[in-house]
Design a protein around this motif. Structure first.
Motif, PDB file in Angstrom:
ATOM      1  N   UNK A 180      -1.483  -7.492   0.831  1.00  0.00           N
ATOM      2  CA  UNK A 180      -1.272  -8.429  -0.274  1.00  0.00           C
ATOM      3  C   UNK A 180      -0.099  -7.959  -1.123  1.00  0.00           C
ATOM      4  N   UNK A 181       0.909  -8.809  -1.256  1.00  0.00           N
ATOM      5  CA  UNK A 181       2.061  -8.523  -2.106  1.00  0.00           C
ATOM      6  C   UNK A 181       2.409  -9.779  -2.904  1.00  0.00           C
ATOM      7  N   UNK A 182       2.940  -9.560  -4.116  1.00  0.00           N
ATOM      8  CA  UNK A 182       3.431 -10.678  -4.931  1.00  0.00           C
ATOM      9  C   UNK A 182       4.886 -10.932  -4.549  1.00  0.00           C
ATOM     10  N   UNK A 183       5.183 -12.150  -4.152  1.00  0.00           N
ATOM     11  CA  UNK A 183       6.517 -12.494  -3.658  1.00  0.00           C
ATOM     12  C   UNK A 183       7.071 -13.686  -4.426  1.00  0.00           C
ATOM     13  N   UNK A 184       8.358 -13.611  -4.711  1.00  0.00           N
ATOM     14  CA  UNK A 184       9.017 -14.675  -5.457  1.00  0.00           C
ATOM     15  C   UNK A 184       9.400 -15.817  -4.530  1.00  0.00           C
ATOM     16  N   UNK A 185       8.964 -17.031  -4.868  1.00  0.00           N
ATOM     17  CA  UNK A 185       9.271 -18.210  -4.068  1.00  0.00           C
ATOM     18  C   UNK A 185      10.590 -18.844  -4.517  1.00  0.00           C
ATOM     19  N   UNK A 186      10.999 -19.854  -3.776  1.00  0.00           N
ATOM     20  CA  UNK A 186      12.282 -20.510  -4.062  1.00  0.00           C
ATOM     21  C   UNK A 186      12.304 -21.180  -5.432  1.00  0.00           C
ATOM     22  N   UNK A 187      11.124 -21.557  -5.930  1.00  0.00           N
ATOM     23  CA  UNK A 187      11.063 -22.186  -7.250  1.00  0.00           C
ATOM     24  C   UNK A 187      11.005 -21.172  -8.386  1.00  0.00           C
ATOM     25  N   UNK A 188      11.105 -19.877  -8.047  1.00  0.00           N
ATOM     26  CA  UNK A 188      11.109 -18.831  -9.061  1.00  0.00           C
ATOM     27  C   UNK A 188       9.737 -18.333  -9.454  1.00  0.00           C
ATOM     28  N   UNK A 189       8.674 -18.899  -8.875  1.00  0.00           N
ATOM     29  CA  UNK A 189       7.308 -18.501  -9.207  1.00  0.00           C
ATOM     30  C   UNK A 189       6.863 -17.365  -8.280  1.00  0.00           C
ATOM     31  N   UNK A 190       6.225 -16.336  -8.853  1.00  0.00           N
ATOM     32  CA  UNK A 190       5.659 -15.250  -8.062  1.00  0.00           C
ATOM     33  C   UNK A 190       4.242 -15.618  -7.626  1.00  0.00           C
ATOM     34  N   UNK A 191       3.985 -15.518  -6.307  1.00  0.00           N
ATOM     35  CA  UNK A 191       2.693 -15.868  -5.728  1.00  0.00           C
ATOM     36  C   UNK A 191       2.264 -14.753  -4.771  1.00  0.00           C
ATOM     37  N   UNK A 192       0.998 -14.306  -4.840  1.00  0.00           N
ATOM     38  CA  UNK A 192       0.544 -13.286  -3.890  1.00  0.00           C
ATOM     39  C   UNK A 192       0.334 -13.901  -2.502  1.00  0.00           C
ATOM     40  N   UNK A 193       0.796 -13.197  -1.470  1.00  0.00           N
ATOM     41  CA  UNK A 193       0.643 -13.672  -0.097  1.00  0.00           C
ATOM     42  C   UNK A 193       0.179 -12.515   0.781  1.00  0.00           C
ATOM     43  N   UNK A 194      -0.312 -12.836   1.956  1.00  0.00           N
ATOM     44  CA  UNK A 194      -0.665 -11.829   2.959  1.00  0.00           C
ATOM     45  C   UNK A 194       0.507 -11.615   3.911  1.00  0.00           C
ATOM     46  N   UNK A 195       1.035 -10.387   3.945  1.00  0.00           N
ATOM     47  CA  UNK A 195       2.050 -10.035   4.929  1.00  0.00           C
ATOM     48  C   UNK A 195       1.367  -9.566   6.212  1.00  0.00           C
ATOM     49  N   UNK A 196       2.161  -9.430   7.259  1.00  0.00           N
ATOM     50  CA  UNK A 196       1.592  -8.947   8.515  1.00  0.00           C
ATOM     51  C   UNK A 196       0.931  -7.586   8.336  1.00  0.00           C
ATOM     52  N   UNK A 197       1.576  -6.710   7.546  1.00  0.00           N
ATOM     53  CA  UNK A 197       0.964  -5.414   7.303  1.00  0.00           C
ATOM     54  C   UNK A 197       1.968  -4.327   7.013  1.00  0.00           C
ATOM     55  N   UNK A 198       1.470  -3.104   6.980  1.00  0.00           N
ATOM     56  CA  UNK A 198       2.298  -1.932   6.751  1.00  0.00           C
ATOM     57  C   UNK A 198       1.696  -0.731   7.451  1.00  0.00           C
ATOM     58  N   UNK A 199       2.549   0.233   7.799  1.00  0.00           N
ATOM     59  CA  UNK A 199       2.096   1.432   8.489  1.00  0.00           C
ATOM     60  C   UNK A 199       2.554   2.666   7.717  1.00  0.00           C
ATOM     61  N   UNK A 200       1.632   3.604   7.573  1.00  0.00           N
ATOM     62  CA  UNK A 200       1.918   4.857   6.886  1.00  0.00           C
ATOM     63  C   UNK A 200       1.403   5.998   7.756  1.00  0.00           C
ATOM     64  N   UNK A 201       2.242   6.973   7.984  1.00  0.00           N
ATOM     65  CA  UNK A 201       1.809   8.156   8.720  1.00  0.00           C
ATOM     66  C   UNK A 201       2.514   9.374   8.149  1.00  0.00           C
ATOM     67  N   UNK A 202       1.956  10.539   8.418  1.00  0.00           N
ATOM     68  CA  UNK A 202       2.565  11.753   7.892  1.00  0.00           C
ATOM     69  C   UNK A 202       1.653  12.944   8.065  1.00  0.00           C
ATOM     70  N   UNK A 203       1.923  13.989   7.280  1.00  0.00           N
ATOM     71  CA  UNK A 203       1.112  15.187   7.357  1.00  0.00           C
ATOM     72  C   UNK A 203       1.070  15.874   6.001  1.00  0.00           C
ATOM     73  N   UNK A 204      -0.004  16.636   5.792  1.00  0.00           N
ATOM     74  CA  UNK A 204      -0.169  17.518   4.634  1.00  0.00           C
ATOM     75  C   UNK A 204      -0.369  18.929   5.157  1.00  0.00           C
ATOM     76  N   UNK A 205       0.278  19.894   4.535  1.00  0.00           N
ATOM     77  CA  UNK A 205       0.087  21.279   4.926  1.00  0.00           C
ATOM     78  C   UNK A 205      -0.062  22.129   3.675  1.00  0.00           C
ATOM     79  N   UNK A 206      -0.854  23.189   3.772  1.00  0.00           N
ATOM     80  CA  UNK A 206      -1.099  24.017   2.604  1.00  0.00           C
ATOM     81  C   UNK A 206      -1.309  25.472   2.955  1.00  0.00           C
ATOM     82  N   UNK A 207      -1.084  26.330   1.977  1.00  0.00           N
ATOM     83  CA  UNK A 207      -1.314  27.761   2.109  1.00  0.00           C
ATOM     84  C   UNK A 207      -1.903  28.255   0.797  1.00  0.00           C
TER      85      UNK A 207
END
Length: 746
Positions: free
Chosen positions: A588-615
């Motif tokens: 879910x993201x708020x996106x600005x339409x052509x009429x200038x109004x911000x409307x929340x829509x469903x995007x296809x998605x997002x991917x997050x990956x990574x790592x945490x390391x500690x000592x």
């Protein structure tokens, strides 16, 4: 703290042929004296876990005597002879809760014991990783000792100083939280296992929760279905204290001063005062704790507009220091917890928070007279019952809050007053069974409601959930290796989408324990989701933004693997490494339409990956501690727009490094913390980066005894090099801060 290894009992033999006769006589006299001293009972036994599995490497010692034994692979130990009288045996192992057993030597020739030890949590000072049978996920814990050492006034400051999470207050109103790249409204925040996020927009103000009422904080970076399935961005569970002292009384005071090189210091920069009071009493029949805190902070400091968000603009900007105004924060909080010590341990928890927060606006659109007023009241009744293999917990809870927003900006011709009313109530029941197999189960029903002009009236949402998780632990034959498998499911019904949503988790835990080191590996898969908040669904058109009642829930899949290595002998060192990935569909993201109004829509998605390391390493009997954490994020958007598809997700730092040094000499503790936050992007096209920034914090604390009472004095220097930075573009952050605090415990 690393414990010195005590010598084992060894049978001694004497060869007199070549030894001087005087030395021989002395040796014989010593031997006779030794046998007379230890002329009591022999003691042996077996040490197992709560499931009957033998534990090797347990250190068995006798209090006030220089004797020790180590259990073998069968969990067996043996003392040949003990002295007559009452003795206390102590059983210690890094992976289990220490236990003491009293015996009376002399009446019997042989005393045989069967000792069971409970699994415990590994403490890495501010980070604990769990290997016990009640938890199967990668979990971070801020322990009571770390809460006390942090000298933080509220949960937001505690999380900023004790973890490597990205947590800030960027607009003077709510707390911005990011766990592994998630948005703030995707992180579920709980108080004693009950969600406290606003149903309006998913926000939560962690400044309103004082640390005086907190026992510990649990952070599930990948979520946990036993707590909630609404954990696309992880879970923060705040556990409140229970009274354990016969009687306790504590007073606290804290003052913060902003002191920057950007302009001259003004008296108003130090008008930030915090007061706290807590009282506790514990008896055989009941326990009670009461806490109250008052905050009166002007939060006035200097800033400049740009803060290197764009180097060209920064160089060509006049960079004249300005004074941050209308960001004051006033708050009054109370908390009471009453527990009756009976079979069902009935507990009543009541809390309230009244606050007023200024709205400073953002660069380019400053507010001078606008503010928000909040009143929030919470209550819960908890009953627990433990009956051997079964443990149950019932929680009845409810909350009511009012929010008033006043916009009074005649210069910009932007004015208005709105009032919102929020309420929720529910019932949660948990039942655990521990035997050959461990089962966790429970259900929760609740109703969320909001009444707001901004949402065109009153809205309600009913939720029901049912969960179960099964765990089985295996001990490999003749080895100090353990395996645990678990599988769980949670089923959620919401009146907003009128269908049952299934969610699943599964994983495996492996651990190996020896006298030299312990290694733990955890792998976990979990599916989660997040319902659209009321503002995204029903926000009415005000010529600038509009809700979307057709929004779908966000759905996430989290996969994580963590490995933890702790050395138990010769050196106090712990190493950790966690790999993770998170995929979110229908983002879910708020996106600005052509009429200038911000409307929340469903995007296809997002991917997050990574790592945490500690000592984590300690020297000189834990007087010197060095801790470091490094995290790396790789994010990617999936959209139907070629200009933004495959780009980095905005406001997600690629790297985050924290290094902590703590040195203790007698009653003085000196701490230094370094934080390096990497590059982030400000736009979905990734054209404008937010430059990396570094922060250095210094803290000195002193413990004194004043008329028999403990007085703790702390001095903190935050952002000591006056770094100019922004977490979100348009919202400058403070420069150098000096905090002076006192806490007197009677």
């Amino acid at each position: 703290m690393k414990k010195a290894r005590l010598p084992r009992n060894k049978e001694s033999g004497f060869f007199l042929g070549d030894i001087d006769i005087k030395k021989s006589i002395v040796a014989i006299l010593i031997l006779i004296f030794t046998f007379s001293l230890f002329a009591g009972s022999r003691v042996d036994g077996f040490v197992t876990d709560i499931y009957g599995e033998p534990i090797s490497g347990v250190e068995v010692t006798i209090e006030n005597m220089p004797l020790g034994e180590i259990t073998n692979t069968s969990g067996y130990f043996h003392f040949y002879r003990m002295k007559n009288g009452d003795l206390t045996l102590k059983f210690s192992h890094i992976g289990y809760v220490e236990k003491k057993v009293k015996v009376h030597s002399g009446k019997k020739d042989l005393i045989s014991l069967k000792v069971k030890l409970e699994d415990k949590e590994y403490i890495l000072d501010e980070v604990k990783f769990i290997v016990d049978n009640s938890d199967s996920g990668v979990k971070t814990i801020i322990s009571p000792r770390n809460i006390e050492d942090s000298k933080s006034e509220n949960i937001m400051d505690l999380l900023k100083s004790s973890t490597n999470l990205n947590i800030n207050s960027v607009n003077g109103v709510n707390t911005k939280i990011s766990i592994r790249g998630a948005e703030s409204n995707q992180v579920t925040v709980m108080l004693d296992g009950i969600e406290i996020n606003s149903s309006m927009d998913g926000s939560v103000d962690l400044r309103a929760i004082p640390t005086d009422i907190v026992e510990k904080v649990e952070i599930y970076k990948g979520g946990d279905l036993k707590l909630s399935s609404k954990a696309v961005g992880g879970i923060i569970n705040i556990i409140t204290k229970e009274s354990i002292e016969p009687i306790g009384f504590e007073l606290g005071y804290n003052n913060k001063t902003y002191f920057s090189n950007r302009d001259r210091w003004e008296k108003s920069y130090s008008d930030n005062n915090n007061y706290s009071l807590s009282v506790s009493k514990n008896s055989e029949n009941y326990g009670i704790i009461f806490s109250s805190s008052l905050s009166d902070n002007l939060n006035r400091w200097s800033y400049i507009d740009v803060a290197r968000a764009n180097e060209i603009i920064y160089i060509n900007n006049d960079n004249i220091a300005k004074n941050r105004k209308n960001s004051d924060f006033k708050s009054f909080s109370t908390f009471a917890k009453i527990k009756i010590n009976t079979m069902f341990s009935p507990t009543l928890i009541l809390s309230s928070n009244i606050k007023k927060t200024g709205m400073p606006g953002w660069i380019g659109k400053l507010y001078y007279n606008s503010y928000i007023e909040n009143e929030e009241y919470r209550g819960s009744f908890i009953s627990k019952h433990n009956s051997g293999k079964f443990n149950s917990k019932l929680n009845l809870y409810g909350s009511y809050s009012e929010k008033k927003i006043v916009i009074d900006e005649p210069v910009t011709m932007f004015n208005g007053i709105t009032k919102d009313f929020y309420r929720n109530f529910g019932l949660k029941y948990d039942l655990d069974y521990k035997d050959y197999i461990t089962l966790y189960s429970g259900f929760e029903i609740k109703r969320d409601g909001v009444n707001s002009i901004k949402l065109k009236g009153d809205h309600k949402r009913d939720l029901a959930s049912l969960y179960a998780q099964a765990e089985k632990k295996y001990k490999l034959p003749n080895l100090d290796h353990n395996l645990k498998f678990f599988i769980g499911g949670r089923f959620e019904y919401s009146s907003s989408n009128k269908k049952v949503e299934p969610f699943y988790s599964l994983g495996i835990v492996y651990d190996y324990r020896s006298s030299l080191f312990t290694i733990v590996n955890k792998s976990r898969y979990e599916s989660t989701y997040r319902l659209p908040d009321f503002s995204s669904l029903f926000w009415f058109d005000n010529s600038g933004s509009q809700g979307n009642p057709n929004l779908l829930p966000e759905r996430g899949v989290s996969v994580e693997n963590g490995t933890y290595l702790t050395f138990n002998k010769y050196i106090d060192l712990t190493l950790s490494f966690e790999l993770f990935s998170r995929n979110i569909e229908d983002l879910i993201v708020w996106q600005k339409k052509s009429n200038g109004i911000y409307i929340p829509i469903n995007l296809n998605g997002g991917k997050i990956k990574g790592f945490d390391t500690g000592i984590d390493i300690s020297f000189f009997d834990d007087n010197l501690k060095i801790k470091s954490n490094f995290s790396y994020l790789k994010t990617k958007t999936e959209t139907n727009n070629h200009a933004t598809d495959g780009k980095e997700i905005v406001y997600k730092p690629k790297t985050n490094l924290t290094i902590n040094f703590d040195y203790k000499v007698d009653d003085i503790t000196l701490s230094y913390r370094y934080t390096r936050v990497g590059e982030t992007f400000l736009t979905t096209s990734n054209k404008f980066p937010e430059y990396p920034y570094s922060l250095s914090d210094l803290k000195i604390s002193l413990n004194n005894i004043v008329f028999g009472n403990k007085l703790t004095t702390s001095l903190k220097l935050n952002n000591m090099f006056d770094e100019q930075y922004q977490v979100v573009y348009g919202f400058p952050m403070p420069g150098r801060e000096i905090e002076l605090g006192f806490k007197l415990k009677f």
